[in-house]
Design a protein around this motif. Structure first.
Motif, PDB file in Angstrom:
ATOM      1  N   THR A  93      37.393  70.947 -93.591  1.00  0.00           N
ATOM      2  CA  THR A  93      37.923  70.790 -92.232  1.00  0.00           C
ATOM      3  C   THR A  93      37.045  71.616 -91.299  1.00  0.00           C
ATOM      4  O   THR A  93      36.854  72.820 -91.531  1.00  0.00           O
ATOM      5  CB  THR A  93      39.377  71.295 -92.162  1.00  0.00           C
ATOM      6  OG1 THR A  93      40.157  70.538 -93.075  1.00  0.00           O
ATOM      7  CG2 THR A  93      39.955  71.168 -90.758  1.00  0.00           C
ATOM      8  N   GLN A  95      36.154  73.090 -87.510  1.00  0.00           N
ATOM      9  CA  GLN A  95      36.641  73.390 -86.165  1.00  0.00           C
ATOM     10  C   GLN A  95      35.430  73.657 -85.273  1.00  0.00           C
ATOM     11  O   GLN A  95      34.668  74.595 -85.507  1.00  0.00           O
ATOM     12  CB  GLN A  95      37.556  74.613 -86.198  1.00  0.00           C
ATOM     13  CG  GLN A  95      38.824  74.351 -87.017  1.00  0.00           C
ATOM     14  CD  GLN A  95      39.698  75.577 -87.176  1.00  0.00           C
ATOM     15  OE1 GLN A  95      39.323  76.678 -86.790  1.00  0.00           O
ATOM     16  NE2 GLN A  95      40.869  75.389 -87.759  1.00  0.00           N
ATOM     17  N   LYS A 115      38.550  62.402 -89.375  1.00  0.00           N
ATOM     18  CA  LYS A 115      39.741  63.232 -89.113  1.00  0.00           C
ATOM     19  C   LYS A 115      39.579  64.690 -89.549  1.00  0.00           C
ATOM     20  O   LYS A 115      40.432  65.525 -89.244  1.00  0.00           O
ATOM     21  CB  LYS A 115      40.979  62.600 -89.744  1.00  0.00           C
ATOM     22  CG  LYS A 115      40.985  62.588 -91.237  1.00  0.00           C
ATOM     23  CD  LYS A 115      42.257  61.970 -91.761  1.00  0.00           C
ATOM     24  CE  LYS A 115      42.250  62.053 -93.279  1.00  0.00           C
ATOM     25  NZ  LYS A 115      43.300  61.308 -93.902  1.00  0.00           N
ATOM     26  N   TRP A 118      38.019  68.891 -86.066  1.00  0.00           N
ATOM     27  CA  TRP A 118      38.936  69.332 -85.018  1.00  0.00           C
ATOM     28  C   TRP A 118      38.082  69.813 -83.844  1.00  0.00           C
ATOM     29  O   TRP A 118      37.217  70.660 -84.015  1.00  0.00           O
ATOM     30  CB  TRP A 118      39.805  70.491 -85.509  1.00  0.00           C
ATOM     31  CG  TRP A 118      40.715  70.153 -86.659  1.00  0.00           C
ATOM     32  CD1 TRP A 118      40.685  69.043 -87.462  1.00  0.00           C
ATOM     33  CD2 TRP A 118      41.789  70.960 -87.148  1.00  0.00           C
ATOM     34  NE1 TRP A 118      41.668  69.117 -88.414  1.00  0.00           N
ATOM     35  CE2 TRP A 118      42.358  70.286 -88.243  1.00  0.00           C
ATOM     36  CE3 TRP A 118      42.323  72.209 -86.766  1.00  0.00           C
ATOM     37  CZ2 TRP A 118      43.436  70.809 -88.966  1.00  0.00           C
ATOM     38  CZ3 TRP A 118      43.390  72.717 -87.475  1.00  0.00           C
ATOM     39  CH2 TRP A 118      43.946  72.015 -88.561  1.00  0.00           C
ATOM     40  N   ILE A 142      41.902  65.516 -83.796  1.00  0.00           N
ATOM     41  CA  ILE A 142      42.678  66.729 -83.516  1.00  0.00           C
ATOM     42  C   ILE A 142      41.976  67.471 -82.387  1.00  0.00           C
ATOM     43  O   ILE A 142      40.779  67.749 -82.462  1.00  0.00           O
ATOM     44  CB  ILE A 142      42.745  67.646 -84.764  1.00  0.00           C
ATOM     45  CG1 ILE A 142      43.449  66.951 -85.931  1.00  0.00           C
ATOM     46  CG2 ILE A 142      43.406  68.979 -84.427  1.00  0.00           C
ATOM     47  CD1 ILE A 142      44.952  66.996 -85.907  1.00  0.00           C
ATOM     48  N   LYS A 143      42.771  67.801 -81.355  1.00  0.00           N
ATOM     49  CA  LYS A 143      42.193  68.458 -80.178  1.00  0.00           C
ATOM     50  C   LYS A 143      42.919  69.782 -79.953  1.00  0.00           C
ATOM     51  O   LYS A 143      44.153  69.815 -79.970  1.00  0.00           O
ATOM     52  CB  LYS A 143      42.351  67.577 -78.933  1.00  0.00           C
ATOM     53  CG  LYS A 143      41.726  66.189 -79.086  1.00  0.00           C
ATOM     54  CD  LYS A 143      41.923  65.385 -77.813  1.00  0.00           C
ATOM     55  CE  LYS A 143      41.396  63.979 -77.931  1.00  0.00           C
ATOM     56  NZ  LYS A 143      42.176  63.102 -78.795  1.00  0.00           N
ATOM     57  N   ASP A 163      46.770  68.943 -79.395  1.00  0.00           N
ATOM     58  CA  ASP A 163      47.550  69.171 -80.615  1.00  0.00           C
ATOM     59  C   ASP A 163      47.854  70.636 -80.897  1.00  0.00           C
ATOM     60  O   ASP A 163      48.782  70.948 -81.646  1.00  0.00           O
ATOM     61  CB  ASP A 163      46.766  68.617 -81.824  1.00  0.00           C
ATOM     62  CG  ASP A 163      46.472  67.147 -81.667  1.00  0.00           C
ATOM     63  OD1 ASP A 163      47.406  66.361 -81.838  1.00  0.00           O
ATOM     64  OD2 ASP A 163      45.321  66.782 -81.339  1.00  0.00           O
ATOM     65  N   HIS A 225      48.316  66.798 -89.140  1.00  0.00           N
ATOM     66  CA  HIS A 225      47.280  65.771 -89.293  1.00  0.00           C
ATOM     67  C   HIS A 225      47.810  64.439 -88.777  1.00  0.00           C
ATOM     68  O   HIS A 225      48.992  64.153 -88.916  1.00  0.00           O
ATOM     69  CB  HIS A 225      46.893  65.621 -90.763  1.00  0.00           C
ATOM     70  CG  HIS A 225      45.932  66.681 -91.204  1.00  0.00           C
ATOM     71  ND1 HIS A 225      44.614  66.646 -90.867  1.00  0.00           N
ATOM     72  CD2 HIS A 225      46.113  67.795 -91.933  1.00  0.00           C
ATOM     73  CE1 HIS A 225      44.021  67.712 -91.386  1.00  0.00           C
ATOM     74  NE2 HIS A 225      44.898  68.419 -92.031  1.00  0.00           N
TER      75      HIS A 225
END
Ligand code: SF4
Length: 226
Positions: A93, A95, A115, A118, A142-143, A163, A225
């Motif tokens: 993931t 960021q 996805k 982020w 994802i924000k 989010d 998610h």
């Protein structure tokens, strides 16, 4: 984990005043670390693009703790290469945080938003809330907002399509103070607009001592998610 396929930056707003990346870059340059031989000048690092393929398991990765991926001096072709790596390593993931929200908006439709990416913008005070509007319009799944260092109130934010909101005070010897009221204001807006709220720290000269409790509670919400 942090991953820095680019290094270096230039200051753009008040949140940059005590930039951690600038201090660290100069320190690493003084220590003779090859990657920082040009100090805080913008550089892209092709050899760093392979790093995420070598990590075992799933990692949560902060992309570019030492730079800003959407800085105007970073060629679009290189940003695309960074996205290719993130697209091809869905086990991690990522960021990504920027203050160059306008360039993010200009480029977002050319990028593949899997996805596991982020996307966040820094919002340190009301002078830069237009960054939220640019982020909102992107295709990121994802924000999030990083309101850190929070140096002024953030009232009446439109959190539609956002989010997650992270709030934190500045740390260090000359840290600018964060009012408790500013934090409560943001927390209430998150509650009203059903956005995950994460309170990171009070900051200050001794951030460990100041801790991260708000009226005796910790707030560690994470975005869901899609
Ligand atoms: S945008 Fe970030 S990395 Fe660049 S100068 Fe500002 S705080 Fe430092």
């Amino acid at each position: 984990m942090t991953w820095n396929p680019t290094t270096g930056c230039t200051k753009i707003s008040a949140g940059c005043k005590f930039c951690y990346a600038e201090v660290m870059s100069r320190r690493l340059h003084a220590m003779g670390v090859e990657k920082y031989k040009d100090g805080f000048k913008i550089r892209t690092h092709e050899d760093s693009l392979q790093i995420p393929y070598s990590w075992k398991g799933s990692k949560v990765v902060f992309v570019n703790s030492m730079s800003d991926l959407f800085h105007p001096e970073i060629p679009f072709e290189f940003i695309q290469k960074v996205f290719d790596v993130m697209n091809h390593t869905p086990q991690h993931t990522y960021q990504v945080l920027t203050k160059r929200a306008e360039r993010l908006y200009e480029l977002h439709h050319k990028l593949n938003w899997t996805k596991n990416i982020w996307m966040g913008v820094s919002v340190e005070d009301e002078r830069v809330t237009d960054r939220i509007d640019f982020l909102r319009e992107t295709s990121a799944k994802i924000k999030f907002l990083s309101c850190e260092p929070l140096i002024g109130p953030l009232r009446n934010m439109n959190l539609e399509n956002i989010d997650w909101v992270i709030v934190g005070g500045e740390s260090g010897r000359k840290a600018r103070p964060m009012s408790e009221q500013w934090v409560w204001d943001i927390k209430m807006q998150c509650q009203e607009q059903e956005v995950a709220f994460f309170f990171k720290q009070w900051g200050g000269v001794n951030k460990k001592k100041a801790g991260r409790e708000l009226a005796g509670m910790t707030y560690d919400d994470m975005p869901l998610h899609p």
